[in-house]
Design an enzyme around this catalytic site. Sequence first.
Site, PDB file in Angstrom:
ATOM      1  N   GLY A   1     100.734   3.865  79.980  1.00  0.00           N
ATOM      2  CA  GLY A   1     101.224   3.197  81.185  1.00  0.00           C
ATOM      3  C   GLY A   1     100.245   2.233  81.819  1.00  0.00           C
TER       4      GLY A   1
ATOM      5  N   GLU B   1      97.428   7.426  75.735  1.00  0.00           N
ATOM      6  CA  GLU B   1      98.519   6.907  74.897  1.00  0.00           C
ATOM      7  C   GLU B   1      98.970   5.525  75.340  1.00  0.00           C
ATOM      8  OE1 GLU B   1     101.448   9.824  75.877  1.00  0.00           O
ATOM      9  OE2 GLU B   1     100.569  11.370  74.612  1.00  0.00           O
ATOM     10  N   PRO B   2      98.083   4.533  75.317  1.00  0.00           N
ATOM     11  CA  PRO B   2      98.511   3.213  75.763  1.00  0.00           C
ATOM     12  C   PRO B   2      99.389   2.513  74.737  1.00  0.00           C
ATOM     13  CG  PRO B   2      96.262   3.121  74.946  1.00  0.00           C
ATOM     14  CD  PRO B   2      96.680   4.554  74.852  1.00  0.00           C
ATOM     15  N   GLY B   3     100.434   1.878  75.206  1.00  0.00           N
ATOM     16  CA  GLY B   3     101.262   1.042  74.338  1.00  0.00           C
ATOM     17  C   GLY B   3     101.107  -0.400  74.780  1.00  0.00           C
ATOM     18  N   ARG B   4     101.756  -0.711  75.900  1.00  0.00           N
ATOM     19  CA  ARG B   4     101.749  -2.065  76.451  1.00  0.00           C
ATOM     20  C   ARG B   4     100.338  -2.648  76.565  1.00  0.00           C
ATOM     21  NH1 ARG B   4     105.606  -3.604  80.098  1.00  0.00           N
ATOM     22  NH2 ARG B   4     106.041  -1.387  80.368  1.00  0.00           N
TER      23      ARG B   4
ATOM     24  N   TYR C   1     114.989  -4.860  82.920  1.00  0.00           N
ATOM     25  CA  TYR C   1     114.036  -4.356  83.928  1.00  0.00           C
ATOM     26  C   TYR C   1     113.782  -5.360  85.055  1.00  0.00           C
ATOM     27  CZ  TYR C   1     112.427  -1.267  80.087  1.00  0.00           C
ATOM     28  OH  TYR C   1     112.315  -0.365  79.059  1.00  0.00           O
TER      29      TYR C   1
ATOM     30  N   CYS D   1     126.827 -14.312  75.432  1.00  0.00           N
ATOM     31  CA  CYS D   1     127.932 -14.358  76.390  1.00  0.00           C
ATOM     32  C   CYS D   1     127.826 -13.249  77.428  1.00  0.00           C
ATOM     33  CB  CYS D   1     129.257 -14.242  75.648  1.00  0.00           C
ATOM     34  SG  CYS D   1     129.454 -15.550  74.459  1.00  0.00           S
ATOM     35  N   GLU D   2     126.870 -13.385  78.351  1.00  0.00           N
ATOM     36  CA  GLU D   2     126.634 -12.434  79.439  1.00  0.00           C
ATOM     37  C   GLU D   2     125.932 -13.216  80.532  1.00  0.00           C
ATOM     38  OE1 GLU D   2     126.491  -8.869  79.757  1.00  0.00           O
ATOM     39  OE2 GLU D   2     127.031  -8.273  77.716  1.00  0.00           O
TER      40      GLU D   2
ATOM     41  N   TYR E   1     107.407  -4.003  73.947  1.00  0.00           N
ATOM     42  CA  TYR E   1     108.811  -3.868  74.347  1.00  0.00           C
ATOM     43  C   TYR E   1     109.554  -5.198  74.224  1.00  0.00           C
ATOM     44  CZ  TYR E   1     106.604   0.344  75.968  1.00  0.00           C
ATOM     45  OH  TYR E   1     105.863   1.489  76.002  1.00  0.00           O
TER      46      TYR E   1
HETATM   47  C1  LIG Z   1     106.182   5.037  76.541  1.00  0.00           C
HETATM   48  C2  LIG Z   1     105.151   6.070  76.499  1.00  0.00           C
HETATM   49  C3  LIG Z   1     103.805   5.719  76.449  1.00  0.00           C
HETATM   50  C4  LIG Z   1     103.312   4.300  76.502  1.00  0.00           C
HETATM   51  O1  LIG Z   1     103.638   3.625  77.665  1.00  0.00           O
HETATM   52  P1  LIG Z   1     102.999   2.182  77.923  1.00  0.00           P
HETATM   53  O2  LIG Z   1     103.491   1.801  79.265  1.00  0.00           O
HETATM   54  O3  LIG Z   1     103.502   1.273  76.871  1.00  0.00           O
HETATM   55  O4  LIG Z   1     101.531   2.338  77.860  1.00  0.00           O
HETATM   56  C5  LIG Z   1     102.877   6.737  76.340  1.00  0.00           C
HETATM   57  N1  LIG Z   1     103.247   8.032  76.310  1.00  0.00           N
HETATM   58  C6  LIG Z   1     104.540   8.405  76.369  1.00  0.00           C
HETATM   59  C7  LIG Z   1     104.889   9.839  76.321  1.00  0.00           C
HETATM   60  C8  LIG Z   1     105.533   7.441  76.465  1.00  0.00           C
HETATM   61  O5  LIG Z   1     106.808   7.818  76.527  1.00  0.00           O
END
Ligand SMILES: *Cc1c(COP(=O)(O)O)cnc(C)c1O
Length: 443
Positions: A261, A295-298, A338, A364-365, A393
């Site tokens: 997050g 657990e970083p994604g973004r 979002y 078409c939206e 995302y």
């Molecule tokens: C989506 C998610 C993440 C990653 O979130 P980001 O905002 O992309 O960092 C990490 N852990 C869990 C359990 C998630 O569902």
Amino acid sequence: MGESVLTAPGVADAAALLRDAGLVRDGGRLGMAGASLEAIAARIGTPAYVYAAEPIRARYRELASAFAEIPHRIHYAVKANSTLAVLGLLADLGAGADIVSVGELERVRRAGIPLDQVVFSGVGKTEAELEVAVASGLSSINLESTGELELLERVVAGTGAAAPARVGIRINPDLSPVTHPYITTGSTGTKFGVTPAEALAMASRIGANPRLVLTSLAMHLGSQLLDPAPYRDGAVRLLELRERLTGRSRETVSAIDLGGGFGIRYLDEQPLEPARLAAAIAPVLRGTGLELHVEPGRFLVGSAGVLLTRVLYRKRSGRKTFVVVDAAMNDLLRPSHYQARHAVVEVVERGRPSAPVDIVGPVCESGDFLAIDQELPGVEPGELLVVLCVGAYGYAMASNYNTRARPPEVMIDRGRFAIARPRETIDHLMWLERRDPFADEAP
Ligand SMILES: *Cc1c(COP(=O)(O)O)cnc(C)c1O
């Protein structure tokens, strides 16, 4: 010549936004990590996702060095961008992974991320998924309900595995960070995690089961958080909970998992800097002997991707001006889903005056927009634009709505570019379908 569009309200530091993505303006023409975006558009066509490898590596190293003093592991949240070339890059850096399906498990396996560095999250794991997870020897299966624990107990009872399955419990710490309601996950009244009381009951059940071992207490507060304080508060709550564990689980918990997050700069945000985050968390963890999992994604991939798109038309309706482009909500869902705001810039700067426009796609939206009331120079049909900060995302949420082929993904590394995934063809879109479903003999 200035970044005219980036002087729009909401963009405080245009240079930083471009730098995050590896974008450089040279003589009015926008390059990315040493490659020409015009050349990519000419070779590969539009729309196209384009990623730069080096900013992803830089983000990973920034995080790893901020946490260097704390024993830690970085599990990349695969759902943000699960493209094999992106996973491969992170695997080469030594990242682990956070997955939410067996599909993602197979992706990380093929990318070369060791399975004992993989955490399985998610509220709705099926029996088949738990069987695969147990057989794969994952770092942790993070449980989100007592029902899921019961199912896992049945699954492990049926296996002859030598080693117990490592599990975590995802606690809902009941903290409400400020973000969009769809991406808040760490407060009560969302579907995620369990209460501390339920976690304690689950922990003693796990402790009593020789085929299971509780190794981590986990949380994930939500997405795009800019303030480190909720992570510190969450860590405090997880440690309090650990103090209240009894039986074998009290001894076996070796990690706390603070989730992902970590927020990035889309417009004028002050991103969550790893150093600030580490400074907030380290004092809480010091002396506990626990490993930190994140657990970083973004954070790792968001800024490193752009969506390259071409202007099809300009039109006016009432007092609004629309710029119709060849990318649409099926390619990039975040603005309509979002209400996310992404900066959009011209690839070739022509110095024309800017005015607010809606940048919309062909779907078409009425909800099919990439930007609303965005300051944009007077671009003409045929010209190229890039939508910034779509590495996370972006493609991962793309669909075939309106029977539109998903765009290609291009990776730039060391000044060269290559196709990580080609554009889908119309045949791809229909290859599993049957015109006469009753005429087929196949089950
Ligand atoms: C989506 C998610 C993440 C990653 O979130 P980001 O905002 O992309 O960092 C990490 N852990 C869990 C359990 C998630 O569902």
